[in-house]
Design a protein around this motif. Sequence first.
Motif, PDB file in Angstrom:
ATOM      1  N   ASN A 101       5.571  -6.217   9.051  1.00  0.00           N
ATOM      2  CA  ASN A 101       6.684  -5.337   8.673  1.00  0.00           C
ATOM      3  C   ASN A 101       7.866  -6.138   8.126  1.00  0.00           C
ATOM      4  OD1 ASN A 101       5.641  -2.752   9.200  1.00  0.00           O
ATOM      5  ND2 ASN A 101       6.084  -2.934  11.390  1.00  0.00           N
ATOM      6  N   GLN A 102       8.175  -7.256   8.758  1.00  0.00           N
ATOM      7  CA  GLN A 102       9.289  -8.080   8.321  1.00  0.00           C
ATOM      8  C   GLN A 102       9.053  -8.638   6.925  1.00  0.00           C
ATOM      9  OE1 GLN A 102      10.007 -11.472  10.849  1.00  0.00           O
ATOM     10  NE2 GLN A 102      11.219 -12.521   9.293  1.00  0.00           N
ATOM     11  N   VAL A 103       7.857  -9.168   6.691  1.00  0.00           N
ATOM     12  CA  VAL A 103       7.544  -9.751   5.385  1.00  0.00           C
ATOM     13  C   VAL A 103       7.477  -8.663   4.313  1.00  0.00           C
ATOM     14  CG1 VAL A 103       5.754 -10.952   4.064  1.00  0.00           C
ATOM     15  CG2 VAL A 103       6.411 -11.787   6.333  1.00  0.00           C
ATOM     16  N   PRO A 109       4.942  -6.352  -0.161  1.00  0.00           N
ATOM     17  CA  PRO A 109       3.556  -6.411   0.321  1.00  0.00           C
ATOM     18  C   PRO A 109       2.733  -7.521  -0.315  1.00  0.00           C
ATOM     19  CG  PRO A 109       3.910  -4.487  -1.082  1.00  0.00           C
ATOM     20  CD  PRO A 109       5.252  -5.059  -0.794  1.00  0.00           C
ATOM     21  N   ASN A 110       3.101  -7.975  -1.512  1.00  0.00           N
ATOM     22  CA  ASN A 110       2.318  -9.027  -2.149  1.00  0.00           C
ATOM     23  C   ASN A 110       2.527 -10.394  -1.526  1.00  0.00           C
ATOM     24  OD1 ASN A 110       0.788  -7.584  -3.997  1.00  0.00           O
ATOM     25  ND2 ASN A 110       2.448  -7.526  -5.494  1.00  0.00           N
ATOM     26  N   LEU A 136      -1.383  -0.976   2.833  1.00  0.00           N
ATOM     27  CA  LEU A 136      -0.290  -1.917   2.582  1.00  0.00           C
ATOM     28  C   LEU A 136       0.051  -2.045   1.100  1.00  0.00           C
ATOM     29  CD1 LEU A 136      -1.139  -4.758   5.144  1.00  0.00           C
ATOM     30  CD2 LEU A 136       0.645  -3.011   5.299  1.00  0.00           C
ATOM     31  N   GLY A 137      -0.865  -1.667   0.228  1.00  0.00           N
ATOM     32  CA  GLY A 137      -0.574  -1.685  -1.203  1.00  0.00           C
ATOM     33  C   GLY A 137      -0.545  -3.068  -1.812  1.00  0.00           C
ATOM     34  N   THR A 138      -1.424  -3.949  -1.340  1.00  0.00           N
ATOM     35  CA  THR A 138      -1.568  -5.268  -1.964  1.00  0.00           C
ATOM     36  C   THR A 138      -3.048  -5.547  -2.170  1.00  0.00           C
ATOM     37  OG1 THR A 138      -1.247  -7.653  -1.715  1.00  0.00           O
ATOM     38  CG2 THR A 138      -1.481  -6.390   0.319  1.00  0.00           C
ATOM     39  N   ILE A 387      -2.294   1.628  -5.158  1.00  0.00           N
ATOM     40  CA  ILE A 387      -3.073   0.411  -5.371  1.00  0.00           C
ATOM     41  C   ILE A 387      -2.557  -0.280  -6.628  1.00  0.00           C
ATOM     42  CG2 ILE A 387      -5.364  -0.551  -5.819  1.00  0.00           C
ATOM     43  CD1 ILE A 387      -6.546   1.849  -4.338  1.00  0.00           C
ATOM     44  N   PRO A 388      -2.104  -1.521  -6.544  1.00  0.00           N
ATOM     45  CA  PRO A 388      -1.586  -2.210  -7.724  1.00  0.00           C
ATOM     46  C   PRO A 388      -2.647  -2.332  -8.818  1.00  0.00           C
ATOM     47  CG  PRO A 388      -0.971  -3.378  -5.731  1.00  0.00           C
ATOM     48  CD  PRO A 388      -1.960  -2.334  -5.315  1.00  0.00           C
TER      49      PRO A 388
END
Length: 741
Positions: A101-103, A109-110, A136-138, A387-388
């Motif tokens: 969560n912090q990162v 997310p990447n 997470l979307g990465t 999704i990227p």
Amino acid sequence: MSETTKTLCPYCGVGCGLEVSPPAQPGKPINRDAQGTPIWKVQGDKSHPSSQGMVCVKGATIAESLHKDRLLYPMVRNSLDEPFKRVSWNEAFNRIVDRINQVAATQGPNAICMYGSGQFQTQDYYIAQKLLKGCLGTNNFDANSRLCMSSAVAGYIQSFGADGPPCCYDDLELTDCALLIGTNTAECHPIIFNRLRKYHKKNPNVKLIVVDPRHTATAEAADLHLAIKPGTDIDLLNGMAYLLLRWGYINSEFIDECTVNFPAFAEVINHYPPEAVAQTCGISQTDLETAARYWGESGQVLSLWSMGMNQSSEGTAKVRSLINLHLMTGQIGKPGAGPFSLTGQPNAMGGREAGGLSHLLPGYRVVKNEVHRREIEEFWGLTPGKIPSTPGMTAWDMITGLETGDVGVLWVAATNPAVSMPDLERTKAALKRSPFTIYQDAYYPTETAAYAHVLLPAAQWGEKTGTMTNSERVVTLCSAFKPPVGEAKADWEIFAEVGRRLGFVKEFTFSNSAQVYAEFVEITKGRPCDQSGISHEKLTEKGPIQWPCSETLDVTVTSLQDSKRLYTNGRFHTPDGRARFGAYHSRGLAEPPDPSYPFVLTTGRLYGHWHTQTRTGRIPKITQMHPEPFIEIHPRDAISLGMIEGEWIEVRSRRGKARFPVKITKGISPGTVFVPMHWGALWAEQSEANALTHPESCPDSLQPELKACAVNLMPISAKSMATEEIQKSKVTHIFSSPVSV
């Protein structure tokens, strides 16, 4: 419990069926190891269609490692110079979720990466994709299959429009001519080789061609061994194509109706006449012509390849150049014929099906394809665009991302990059810089554990139920036959729990691996790797099943036969249904030898060991079989260096150095040396093969050229050896910080 459990060997991609029985059997003494520990009995499953009851030494001894040096509990530390302390799963999960969560909030997310493994079960792979690429979307999930099979994936996709080996193991016993290139099948895929060798012996008219700079156990069985110079594979294949075209051994009807781009290919091969190719490859023109004639005169031609082709800066071009030979002669889609990649790991195929590389999505989809992304987003119930559209970091990108600070979380599971990655000193330095590394494995210590902040105990083979897909697209249910040790959990369960704690509760409601697999196969419906007709229930009832197997088919003998080979109708997964010729000139090695580094180093596997010895290094029979690393040197080179058998030599590249005892053999070509890749710092401190290799990779597959680099050789004096005390046995100094429990 006395019943037998059917499962799959967790080593190479052959996918041998095993039967496992408890140590205690009625009326029989308990089977124990030398220390008195009860050992499960393992034997080949005669009913398994792929291995037919055969098993190699790795599979036969697998149970001996189940209890040794296991990671039993979650452990954490704040920095690498602190000891680990045991914590609860709740504390470990909270630490991971807080850091993610912090990162995600500070870097995006990447900055979150996961590096997985072809030793995952398909369920593990699938849940990891859903967590990373979906929730997470990465797209930063990559696997050690990047170092293994990604060139084969790219070659199949570019030539046929989709991944997937088109052949089956039955073709080994139906072919008229087998070309083995870049594969020491006898040692690395022994059960496949046993099937081929038995057939070859019984049928003297069948031709076996082996292409390898080394005279391996595989080459020993060949009718023709082409000991080409490293990096000249494309020269050889284009030279064979030149002769096939000149002699009229082509299938014009197949070319016209089923392929495109033949004129461009024909123009390229026009530059590879036999006299030039023979000189470039370091073989005789007669042998080159014999190979081409064997191919051209055979009714059914099968080609097999593995790391020697894939692990190259032109790996995809090599794969496609081999496929070109099949396309120009129509040798595909029929019994005994076709291009057949031999998968290196037990479930690298399942990983490809589940989207387990940074440019892939589940169901043989690709990240760059907008339609594919939309299909997965809809299936997972994601917001459009979640999704990227660009591929994520590859394994090597993650290393360079640690160097630049672009990676904030590195999650490594079921693999050992501190031994297996190229340019190892650079890799280790990058791992030391990681702000937060999660390492998930069944064993401790391993080399990568020394660089972790969180250790998660994973259930391994025999302790969890899931599926794996072997090289011939056969899916086998691997059933658990014992509970996990300590507090170990299945990999997919760990990923799912992290997902739930991140807030994605409805996405991870699975209570068992059968439910995970049921969701996964739905996503393959209508895709080239359709498995919608397969379930845990059907696998339990009917045994292993080969895909494609759609939900509309009953799993019967007929449907299984229909799925044995792909492209039987000459139609491919391209937009126009035609296969593509690839027109490639040879570029050679990314790092050719020169006066400062005059030798070419090549690396590979040994029969008994597996990858970085995390499992096999703990099995006495195997360590006795292969007690130490070595370097193979041709007698001519040994004389010039003043070396004798057994003396130690230092090997240097532009990146690092390593030391090995010398093995003098005519089985290696002059100017080329060979070392096995299995030994890391835990097993032989100064004999790490990948301290020498470079990260230059194929531009299409992004697979590093682990198979070749330029080195020089320096004999080590006895005085120097005595002073430096070269380590030959297991070392522990880098793992010496105590564990606080």
